[in-house]
Design an enzyme around this catalytic site. Structure first.
Site, PDB file in Angstrom:
ATOM      1  N   SER A 104       0.843  -1.134  -0.169  1.00  0.00           N
ATOM      2  CA  SER A 104       0.014   0.044  -0.057  1.00  0.00           C
ATOM      3  C   SER A 104       0.888   1.135  -0.125  1.00  0.00           C
ATOM      4  O   SER A 104       2.113   1.268   0.434  1.00  0.00           O
ATOM      5  CB  SER A 104      -0.947  -0.120   1.248  1.00  0.00           C
ATOM      6  OG  SER A 104      -1.822  -1.100   1.295  1.00  0.00           O
TER       7      SER A 104
HETATM    8  N1  SAM Z   1      -0.959  -4.631   3.908  1.00  0.00           N
HETATM    9  C1  SAM Z   1       0.018  -4.959   2.670  1.00  0.00           C
HETATM   10  C2  SAM Z   1       1.272  -4.563   2.769  1.00  0.00           C
HETATM   11  O1  SAM Z   1       1.644  -3.999   3.859  1.00  0.00           O
HETATM   12  O2  SAM Z   1       2.016  -4.889   1.830  1.00  0.00           O
HETATM   13  C3  SAM Z   1      -0.808  -4.858   1.418  1.00  0.00           C
HETATM   14  C4  SAM Z   1      -2.081  -5.597   1.075  1.00  0.00           C
HETATM   15  S1  SAM Z   1      -2.580  -5.480  -0.496  1.00  0.00           S
HETATM   16  C5  SAM Z   1      -2.921  -3.797  -0.744  1.00  0.00           C
HETATM   17  C6  SAM Z   1      -4.032  -6.496  -0.144  1.00  0.00           C
HETATM   18  C7  SAM Z   1      -3.677  -7.997   0.235  1.00  0.00           C
HETATM   19  O3  SAM Z   1      -5.115  -8.460   0.637  1.00  0.00           O
HETATM   20  C8  SAM Z   1      -3.470  -8.901  -0.914  1.00  0.00           C
HETATM   21  O4  SAM Z   1      -2.190  -9.227  -0.805  1.00  0.00           O
HETATM   22  C9  SAM Z   1      -4.364  -9.682  -1.231  1.00  0.00           C
HETATM   23  O5  SAM Z   1      -4.039 -10.970  -1.707  1.00  0.00           O
HETATM   24  C10 SAM Z   1      -5.114  -9.931  -0.022  1.00  0.00           C
HETATM   25  N2  SAM Z   1      -6.238 -10.384   0.114  1.00  0.00           N
HETATM   26  C11 SAM Z   1      -7.407 -10.402  -0.584  1.00  0.00           C
HETATM   27  N3  SAM Z   1      -8.342 -11.002  -0.303  1.00  0.00           N
HETATM   28  C12 SAM Z   1      -8.101 -11.673   0.780  1.00  0.00           C
HETATM   29  C13 SAM Z   1      -8.684 -12.746   1.684  1.00  0.00           C
HETATM   30  N4  SAM Z   1      -9.880 -13.069   1.628  1.00  0.00           N
HETATM   31  N5  SAM Z   1      -8.029 -13.255   2.703  1.00  0.00           N
HETATM   32  C14 SAM Z   1      -6.505 -12.843   2.874  1.00  0.00           C
HETATM   33  N6  SAM Z   1      -5.866 -11.932   2.376  1.00  0.00           N
HETATM   34  C15 SAM Z   1      -6.625 -11.450   1.003  1.00  0.00           C
END
Ligand code: SAM
Length: 219
Positions: A66
């Protein structure tokens, strides 16, 4: 204190000045977390030169680390205290987890990620910094992580149409839950669980996140 290579120090200082001037970073402890948890340890090699840009960057599996301004704001809203237990949905690179781990100190962060490749990426990044109070777990975060519930704070780092219901059950009384809610553009919504029910504390529009998919996520 983490020693950041000179190469990145100027870029980090410039980023922090920008975030403070634009009011995304207003808290000394969060500034300290940004200085001690170097973002360049959480990006892919091809993005190293951009690590301190105020931009989301591609990691793997079409996901992103992010934007620093958004991480600063979400962390500030979450009002993290030493010793707390936090659940993050969407570990991605592990950077947000690491920032939270710095702020909880003696507490613990659980972070759920649905892509095995990203679980490994986040775990490796956290290990480089010798961070031991974050557990990155493979799974569908829309179900939460009942094994370690209840949580003082829950943060969703992917866009949902509505906050998955199981997460409310896993939140402590007086706990806070933060998520980007909406379709193509989302509002950051901060809710508090009180003895009388769920109360909205903050709501701010115009954020864009990758989707939260899963049983209680987007289809
Ligand atoms: N917090 C992260 C960082 O600091 O790098 C950025 C997160 S990214 C914007 C959103 C993440 O949510 C992705 O890695 C995606 O694979 C994950 N995601 C989406 N749906 C999900 C779910 N149902 N369970 C777990 N992870 C999920």
């Amino acid at each position: 204190m983490t020693i950041i290579k000179k190469k990145y120090q100027t870029a980090l200082n410039d980023l922090i000045i920008y975030l403070k001037n634009s009011k995304f970073l207003n808290d000394k402890n969060i500034e300290s977390a940004f200085r001690n948890i170097p973002r360049h340890e959480f990006v892919t090699e091809s993005e190293l030169d951009n690590a301190y840009d105020n931009e989301p960057l591609s990691i793997m599996k079409n996901q992103t680390i992010s934007q620093p301004g958004v991480v600063a704001r979400m962390t500030e809203w979450l009002d993290v205290k030493n010793g707390q237990k936090i659940l993050e949905i969407g570990a991605g690179s592990g950077w947000q987890s690491a920032i939270l781990s710095y702020l909880v100190g003696t507490g613990t962060v659980y972070s759920i990620e649905r892509h095995p490749e990203l679980v490994k990426f986040a775990q490796e990044n956290l290990k480089k910094l010798e961070i031991t109070n974050v557990n990155v777990i493979l799974g569908d975060g829309t179900l939460g992580y009942p094994n370690a519930a209840p949580y003082d704070r829950i943060i969703i780092t992917a866009a949902c149409n509505e906050i998955p219901l199981p997460l409310f059950d896993q939140l402590s009384e007086n706990g806070l839950i933060l998520a980007p809610v909406g379709d193509s553009s989302q509002s950051l919504v901060l809710l508090k669980k009180t003895s009388k029910g769920i109360v909205e504390i903050k709501n701010q529009p115009k954020y864009v996140f990758v989707p939260l998919v899963g049983k209680y996520g987007k289809k």
